[in-house]
Design a protein around this motif. Structure first.
Motif, PDB file in Angstrom:
ATOM      1  N   GLU A 154      -9.388   8.659   5.738  1.00  0.00           N
ATOM      2  CA  GLU A 154      -9.451   7.205   5.569  1.00  0.00           C
ATOM      3  C   GLU A 154      -8.259   6.512   6.234  1.00  0.00           C
ATOM      4  OE1 GLU A 154     -11.903   5.475   4.266  1.00  0.00           O
ATOM      5  OE2 GLU A 154     -13.051   7.302   3.855  1.00  0.00           O
ATOM      6  N   CYS A 155      -7.606   7.196   7.155  1.00  0.00           N
ATOM      7  CA  CYS A 155      -6.447   6.613   7.832  1.00  0.00           C
ATOM      8  C   CYS A 155      -6.922   5.754   8.999  1.00  0.00           C
ATOM      9  CB  CYS A 155      -5.510   7.710   8.330  1.00  0.00           C
ATOM     10  SG  CYS A 155      -3.967   7.062   9.012  1.00  0.00           S
ATOM     11  N   ARG A 156      -6.650   4.460   8.892  1.00  0.00           N
ATOM     12  CA  ARG A 156      -7.176   3.498   9.859  1.00  0.00           C
ATOM     13  C   ARG A 156      -6.148   3.059  10.891  1.00  0.00           C
ATOM     14  NH1 ARG A 156     -10.372   3.212   5.418  1.00  0.00           N
ATOM     15  NH2 ARG A 156     -12.532   2.492   5.725  1.00  0.00           N
ATOM     16  N   ASP A 160      -2.728  12.421   0.731  1.00  0.00           N
ATOM     17  CA  ASP A 160      -3.745  11.491   1.228  1.00  0.00           C
ATOM     18  C   ASP A 160      -3.027  10.310   1.885  1.00  0.00           C
ATOM     19  OD1 ASP A 160      -5.870   9.799   1.661  1.00  0.00           O
ATOM     20  OD2 ASP A 160      -6.467   9.637  -0.440  1.00  0.00           O
ATOM     21  N   GLY A 187       1.342   3.487   2.980  1.00  0.00           N
ATOM     22  CA  GLY A 187       0.210   4.267   3.469  1.00  0.00           C
ATOM     23  C   GLY A 187      -0.068   5.556   2.741  1.00  0.00           C
ATOM     24  N   ARG A 247      -1.378   7.389  -0.220  1.00  0.00           N
ATOM     25  CA  ARG A 247      -2.226   7.070  -1.364  1.00  0.00           C
ATOM     26  C   ARG A 247      -1.969   7.997  -2.553  1.00  0.00           C
ATOM     27  NH1 ARG A 247      -6.922   4.146  -2.250  1.00  0.00           N
ATOM     28  NH2 ARG A 247      -5.934   2.812  -0.699  1.00  0.00           N
ATOM     29  N   THR A 276     -11.317   7.904  10.777  1.00  0.00           N
ATOM     30  CA  THR A 276      -9.944   8.135  11.237  1.00  0.00           C
ATOM     31  C   THR A 276      -9.728   7.444  12.582  1.00  0.00           C
ATOM     32  OG1 THR A 276     -10.066  10.321  10.197  1.00  0.00           O
ATOM     33  CG2 THR A 276      -8.205   9.892  11.649  1.00  0.00           C
ATOM     34  N   ARG A 280      -3.438   6.833   4.146  1.00  0.00           N
ATOM     35  CA  ARG A 280      -4.423   5.826   4.547  1.00  0.00           C
ATOM     36  C   ARG A 280      -3.953   4.974   5.722  1.00  0.00           C
ATOM     37  NH1 ARG A 280      -8.361   5.426   0.460  1.00  0.00           N
ATOM     38  NH2 ARG A 280      -8.389   7.481  -0.547  1.00  0.00           N
ATOM     39  N   ARG A 281      -2.649   4.815   5.891  1.00  0.00           N
ATOM     40  CA  ARG A 281      -2.089   4.101   7.035  1.00  0.00           C
ATOM     41  C   ARG A 281      -0.758   4.760   7.413  1.00  0.00           C
ATOM     42  NH1 ARG A 281      -4.957  -0.655   8.039  1.00  0.00           N
ATOM     43  NH2 ARG A 281      -6.133  -1.457   6.249  1.00  0.00           N
ATOM     44  N   GLU A 284       0.820  -1.219   0.000  1.00  0.00           N
ATOM     45  CA  GLU A 284       0.000   0.000   0.000  1.00  0.00           C
ATOM     46  C   GLU A 284       0.855   1.272   0.000  1.00  0.00           C
ATOM     47  OE1 GLU A 284      -3.051  -0.020   2.967  1.00  0.00           O
ATOM     48  OE2 GLU A 284      -3.982  -1.834   2.178  1.00  0.00           O
TER      49      GLU A 284
END
Length: 304
Positions: free
Chosen positions: A151-153, A118, A103, A105, A213, A120-121, A100
């Motif tokens: 959208e960061c988990r 952006d 992280g 994006r 988030t 995401r992780r 990914e």
């Protein structure tokens, strides 16, 4: 359920053993144990297996103890049950991050000289520093920055500290501490002295948040907000502040056990259970437009 599949009782027992051994708040373990065993005895898990069992047990865990990191997770691919292979889930996370782009994006150059990243992780610095540095290199010449964490988990606390480091001038800012139950130790997190890209100083930073988030994404948002280095735009975040270890319960089920807790050097607390509240509350799908408008206003541009 296949006849050779572990029973719900076996799964609950193993999960509770892991929680008892590692949960950062040992005084809450008895209540968790009682709640799940009561549900088990009442037949709440009879006939359940796979994702449905994980979801039901997770709901009961979080009902007994409102900690968003206490979960049973299902995975289709079998995992090793050999204790020598256990690493708190780090190897699996590193593999995920390689797939990914650590992280990150996307990057975009917005109108008016505003940069956009952006995320995401949140990667470990050991593997993600170059990718994160490349993203920060791309925005080095912009006049304002939008960091999108909607959208960061989650991810690594060390990575959260590295992201934050870009917005402070040197290594003298004490960001937060993490208390770990194992050994009763506290680890301090400071800004980094060396980074692979220029620091982003003396320019406005806007962090986008949503109800999605989570965890390390919240760490970045909370820390930058608490230290007065960013304006948060969007929605209150999900509310998970406890670094977590992962342990196999079966070949397909993992229990996540918070083994530490974050303590802000500014607020003395964290965002567990309450989330991080934005400075400019707007629906998540409007946050980018709102932050861009605020950035343009701040740097003296218009949208036209």
């Amino acid at each position: 359920m296949p006849t050779d599949a572990p029973s719900p009782a076996h799964i609950v027992d193993r999960a509770l053993d892991r929680i008892a051994a590692g949960y950062v708040f040992p005084d809450r373990v008895d209540a968790i144990d009682t709640a799940l065993r009561t549900r088990l005895a009442a037949g709440a898990y009879d006939g359940l297996s796979g994702p449905a069992l994980c979801e039901t047990v997770t709901a009961d865990l979080q009902q007994a103890c409102p900690d968003r990191h206490l979960r049973l997770l299902w995975q289709d691919e079998p995992q090793s049950m050999d204790p020598v292979d256990e690493d708190d889930g780090k190897a699996a996370f590193l593999a995920l991050m390689r797939n990914e782009n650590q992280g990150v994006r996307r990057f975009e150059f917005l109108d008016g000289g505003v940069g956009y990243i952006d995320v995401r992780r949140v990667a470990y610095p050991s593997e993600g520093a170059r990718t994160i540095g490349a993203a920060m290199e791309m925005v080095a010449g912009t006049r304002a920055l939008v960091l999108d964490l909607r959208e960061c988990r989650g991810g690594a606390p060390e990575g959260a500290a590295m992201w934050c480091s870009y917005f402070f001038p040197d290594d003298s800012t004490h960001l937060n501490d993490i208390y770990e139950r194992a050994g009763g130790t506290t680890r301090q997190y400071w800004t980094s002295s060396h980074l692979p890209a220029p620091r982003y100083l003396d320019r406005p930073v806007y962090v986008l948040t949503s109800a999605t988030t989570f965890s390390a994404g919240e760490d970045i948002a909370y820390t930058l907000q608490a230290h007065g280095r960013a304006v948060l735009v969007g929605e209150t975040t999900r509310g998970g502040a406890h670094p977590t270890a992962r342990y196999p319960v079966t070949e397909h089920i993992t229990v996540t056990v918070p083994s530490a807790r974050t303590i802000s050097t500014v607020t003395g607390t964290n965002w567990e259970g309450v989330g991080v509240a934005p400075d400019l509350p707007v629906p998540a799908d409007q946050a980018l437009d709102s932050a861009h408008s605020e950035a343009l206003r701040h740097i003296g541009h218009s949208n036209e």
